[in-house]
Design a protein around this motif. Structure first.
Motif, PDB file in Angstrom:
ATOM      1  N   UNK B  60      51.881  -2.092 -42.303  1.00 20.10           N
ATOM      2  CA  UNK B  60      50.767  -1.248 -42.713  1.00 20.10           C
ATOM      3  C   UNK B  60      49.530  -1.685 -41.916  1.00 20.10           C
ATOM      4  N   UNK B  61      48.533  -0.819 -41.878  1.00 21.37           N
ATOM      5  CA  UNK B  61      47.321  -1.162 -41.126  1.00 21.37           C
ATOM      6  C   UNK B  61      46.143  -1.327 -42.079  1.00 21.37           C
ATOM      7  N   UNK B  62      45.226  -2.243 -41.737  1.00 18.26           N
ATOM      8  CA  UNK B  62      44.042  -2.390 -42.607  1.00 18.26           C
ATOM      9  C   UNK B  62      43.103  -1.193 -42.451  1.00 18.26           C
ATOM     10  N   UNK B  63      42.260  -0.997 -43.455  1.00 20.40           N
ATOM     11  CA  UNK B  63      41.273   0.081 -43.352  1.00 20.40           C
ATOM     12  C   UNK B  63      40.189  -0.336 -42.358  1.00 20.40           C
ATOM     13  N   UNK B  64      39.799  -1.619 -42.443  1.00 21.12           N
ATOM     14  CA  UNK B  64      38.861  -2.129 -41.430  1.00 21.12           C
ATOM     15  C   UNK B  64      38.993  -3.645 -41.349  1.00 21.12           C
ATOM     16  N   UNK B  65      38.356  -4.225 -40.370  1.00 21.58           N
ATOM     17  CA  UNK B  65      38.470  -5.665 -40.166  1.00 21.58           C
ATOM     18  C   UNK B  65      39.417  -5.971 -39.021  1.00 21.58           C
ATOM     19  N   UNK B  66      39.463  -7.249 -38.628  1.00 20.89           N
ATOM     20  CA  UNK B  66      40.311  -7.591 -37.496  1.00 20.89           C
ATOM     21  C   UNK B  66      41.453  -8.502 -37.929  1.00 20.89           C
ATOM     22  N   UNK B  67      42.578  -8.281 -37.283  1.00 28.47           N
ATOM     23  CA  UNK B  67      43.748  -9.121 -37.502  1.00 28.47           C
ATOM     24  C   UNK B  67      44.269  -9.494 -36.122  1.00 28.47           C
ATOM     25  N   UNK B  68      44.240 -10.781 -35.816  1.00 31.19           N
ATOM     26  CA  UNK B  68      44.725 -11.237 -34.520  1.00 31.19           C
ATOM     27  C   UNK B  68      45.961 -12.097 -34.733  1.00 31.19           C
ATOM     28  N   UNK B  69      47.069 -11.673 -34.144  1.00 26.58           N
ATOM     29  CA  UNK B  69      48.303 -12.447 -34.224  1.00 26.58           C
ATOM     30  C   UNK B  69      48.613 -12.945 -32.826  1.00 26.58           C
ATOM     31  N   UNK B  70      48.745 -14.265 -32.697  1.00 28.32           N
ATOM     32  CA  UNK B  70      49.081 -14.814 -31.386  1.00 28.32           C
ATOM     33  C   UNK B  70      48.148 -14.302 -30.297  1.00 28.32           C
ATOM     34  N   UNK B  71      46.886 -14.278 -30.596  1.00 30.14           N
ATOM     35  CA  UNK B  71      45.860 -13.831 -29.642  1.00 30.14           C
ATOM     36  C   UNK B  71      45.903 -12.340 -29.306  1.00 30.14           C
ATOM     37  N   UNK B  72      46.655 -11.579 -30.084  1.00 30.93           N
ATOM     38  CA  UNK B  72      46.657 -10.132 -29.843  1.00 30.93           C
ATOM     39  C   UNK B  72      46.078  -9.417 -31.054  1.00 30.93           C
ATOM     40  N   UNK B  73      45.161  -8.521 -30.769  1.00 27.53           N
ATOM     41  CA  UNK B  73      44.473  -7.781 -31.819  1.00 27.53           C
ATOM     42  C   UNK B  73      45.363  -6.628 -32.302  1.00 27.53           C
TER      43      UNK B  73
END
Ligand SMILES: Nc1ncnc2c1ncn2[C@@H]1O[C@H](COP(=O)(O)OP(=O)(O)O)[C@@H](O)[C@H]1O
Ligand SMILES: [Mg+2]
Lengths: 393, 238
Positions: B60-73
């Motif tokens: 699922x995707x967030x409504x807003x905000x950032x999520x970085x996994x292993x340096x990838x946004x």
């Protein structure tokens, strides 16, 4: 995911639901087998009719429906004037005659002709003989019988030399014909009697005229010109001024062939139409089941997405499922169709025509039905959101 | 010092049509997780734990905000990239197991390899069988899920999560449907995976006993993190 894995996945999914898979294919099986049967029968009928027309005389020209009686004089003139003519016979025809022999009877039809008739039609006498000159000259009560008449009223008795009653007139059987077969309409070509035309004039119709004159040329190239020449001759004999229509009709075996071709084509278009409808119905069946399947398997789709299936993987899986169903339906339908078609032509004694092209076309068509009707459900499945699919109860 | 494998900043997830009936499931959540951590996420029902897990797992995707996994946004990724990350970097374990029914344990475990590509069917078979052995299910390769107990099904699911050598395991109430014996088994297995293979494990649980196995405890309430603390190990009798 590569294609091999997609295939394994799709086949596993199908085999998990064997009953449903089988039922889904039935629509396609029926559609494709009807295509095969109909096209096959259409083609066989065409060949059978063609053969029949040729048996009625290759290069034959028939003069009939004449408002003035066709006479022996006409026949002799034509024979004398046109050296390209090979055979010529008068024909007197009557149907629904009661034929009796001892306790047995059959309703049959009669042809009054000369010996050219047999050659023209390529009909052979297997037991006994043809007419003698004396039979023709003196209008003897002699008859050559068809195979059905022979088996129906004589059974295993040798008919040659026996006396039968035709509409209460005694005739001596002098010969019997080879078997000619049956029309698809059920009309029995072997239920017939052939007698000298002179006898027919005196005993059967009581008039010195002919219903038809049938003639044939040595070569096919001469048919058209001879037809024109005979027409000119008859118009003069019947004193028809230029510009007035003929008072008789003429038909060549070519015309009949054209007619038969026309009928066969109309038939084929009709059959193709019916067959396409049944295929579309089959396709809608596939789409319906695939839609049900997609919604039933939403959770499965969710699981697959959660462990890494891309949209195109899901699309491919469901497409392969529907193509497999329709192609398997196609293969079974082709096999079944050929079998039924074979049985039908076997029983009506028509030629069996195997056309690899048609088999290929049918198969490709079945597969494309799967692609066409499977695409929408597959697309729908592939566009589910992973989390929604996974949460689906 | 280990690097951050997960960085979350000001994350919001709002369910609803954007008008009246909105639920703020995640409310300005920020969180860093280092490689090799073993984390328990706790909190009452409806506090946003699953929502966070789904976003972490690219379901699922967030409504807003950032999520970085292993340096990838995350927000820069397309559907295919997210599918690939789910396939290669993340292993999921769910409360309800989520195995394919009428499909053997072995085929269930193989499944992620199907979507990976370039793996021969021989290799798939071998790898899946090896992992079933690791979770103690040798000899049950051809059992269908309905012929396995809850504990065994969850072990099949764990084997499936491991088959692509993920760097993260996300487990949403993995022991929720299990008895105490199976719970202990499964948690010991997670511990070993974390200690021996260095896999980052994030699990959601209601049970303090389960959280005991982990090293860090994050508590949610109404979509917000209200506590984030190391787990103090009880002394175990050896
Ligand atoms: N798909 C959804 N649509 C609307 N609301 C949802 C949806 N999923 C979860 N919620 C709501 O978001 C909140 C957080 O849910 P969830 O993350 O499942 O909580 P938890 O896993 O901690 O029990 C709850 O109030 C829940 O009702
Ligand atoms: Mg939850």
């Amino acid at each position: 995911m590569n294609l091999r894995n997609a295939f394994i996945t799709a086949l596993r999914a199908l085999s998990r639901n064997k009953m449903r898979s089988a039922l889904t294919s039935i629509g396609i099986i029926i559609g494709i087998s009807s295509v095969i049967i109909m096209v096959g029968i259409g083609n066989s009928a065409r060949i059978a009719v063609k053969k029949r027309i040729y048996t009625a005389g290759a290069n034959a020209i028939t003069i009939y429906d004449s408002q003035k009686p066709l006479t022996m004089r006409n026949l002799e003139d034509i024979k004398r004037m046109f050296t390209q003519i090979q055979y010529i016979t008068p024909q007197i025809y009557k149907s629904k005659l009661l034929v009796k022999y001892k306790k047995r009877e059959i309703v049959s039809r009669i042809y009054g002709v000369n010996n050219d008739f047999f050659k023209l039609k390529d009909w052979d006498v297997i037991y006994g003989r043809y007419f003698s000159d004396l039979d023709i000259a003196s209008g003897n009560r002699v008859v050559v019988i068809g195979e059905t008449v022979r088996t129906e009223i004589f059974g295993y008795v040798n008919p040659v030399g026996e006396i039968i009653q035709i509409d209460s007139i005694p005739f001596k059987v002098i010969g019997s014909l080879t078997e000619l077969g049956q029309a698809f309409s059920g009309r029995d070509f072997d239920n017939l009697l052939v007698i000298p035309y002179t006898t027919a004039q005196v005993r059967i119709i009581g008039e010195k005229k002919f219903d038809e004159i049938i003639t044939s040329t040595f070569s096919t190239e001469e048919v058209d010109s001879t037809t024109t020449s005979i027409r000119d001759y008859l118009r003069i004999k019947h004193s028809i001024p230029p510009g007035k229509p003929d008072d008789f009709r003429m038909e060549t075996s070519k015309d009949k062939l054209k007619q038969a071709d026309y009928i066969a084509n109309v038939l084929r278009i009709l059959l193709a139409f019916i067959a396409s409808i049944s295929l579309i119905v089959g396709g809608i069946g596939i789409m319906n089941i695939m839609l049900v399947s997609v919604s039933e398997r939403t959770r499965e789709i969710g699981i697959r997405m959660a462990i890494g299936a891309k949209r195109k993987d899901i699309l491919t899986q469901f497409l392969i499922e529907s193509i497999t169903l329709s192609s398997a339906g196609g293969i079974i339908g082709i096999t079944l169709g050929l079998l039924i078609y074979f049985l039908i032509v076997f029983f009506v004694n028509w030629p069996f025509l195997f056309s690899p092209l048609w088999v290929l076309i049918s198969f490709l068509f079945a597969s494309s039905v799967g692609i066409f009707f499977g695409y929408y459900p597959a697309k729908k499945a592939s566009q589910l959101k992973p989390i929604d699919a996974l949460r689906f109860e | 010092m280990k690097r951050n494998i997960i960085e979350i900043k000001n994350l919001y997830k709002i369910y609803g049509d954007g008008e009246e009936v909105n639920v703020t499931a995640l409310n300005n959540v920020s969180l860093n997780i280092k490689e090799g951590e073993f984390i328990a996420i706790m909190g009452s029902s409806g506090s946003g734990k699953s929502t966070l897990m789904n976003i972490l797992g690219f379901l699922d995707l967030p409504t807003s905000g950032t999520y970085i996994l292993d340096n990838t946004e995350a927000s820069s990724m397309g559907h295919d990239e997210m599918a690939e990350i789910r396939n290669k970097k993340i292993g999921f374990v769910f409360q309800g197991f989520n195995l394919l029914s009428r499909t053997s344990a072995l085929e269930n475990v193989e499944l992620p390899l199907f979507y990976r590509g370039h793996v021969s069917s021989h290799e798939m078979r071998e790898k899946a069988a090896e992992l079933l052995g690791l979770v103690g299910l040798s000899g049950r390769e051809h059992h269908h899920p309905n012929k396995l107990s809850g504990g065994q099904q969850q072990r099949v699911a764990i084997a499936r999560a491991l088959v692509n050598d993920p760097s993260i395991i996300l487990a949403d109430e993995p022991t929720g449907n299990l008895d105490t014996v199976n719970t202990e088994d499964v948690m010991n297995m997670f511990s070993r995976l974390n200690k021996e293979l260095g896999i980052t494990i994030i699990l959601v649980t209601h049970e303090p006993d389960v959280a005991e196995f982990t090293d860090r405890k994050i508590i949610f309430r109404d979509g917000e993190i209200v506590e984030d603390s190391p787990v103090r190990k009880k002394k175990k009798k050896s």
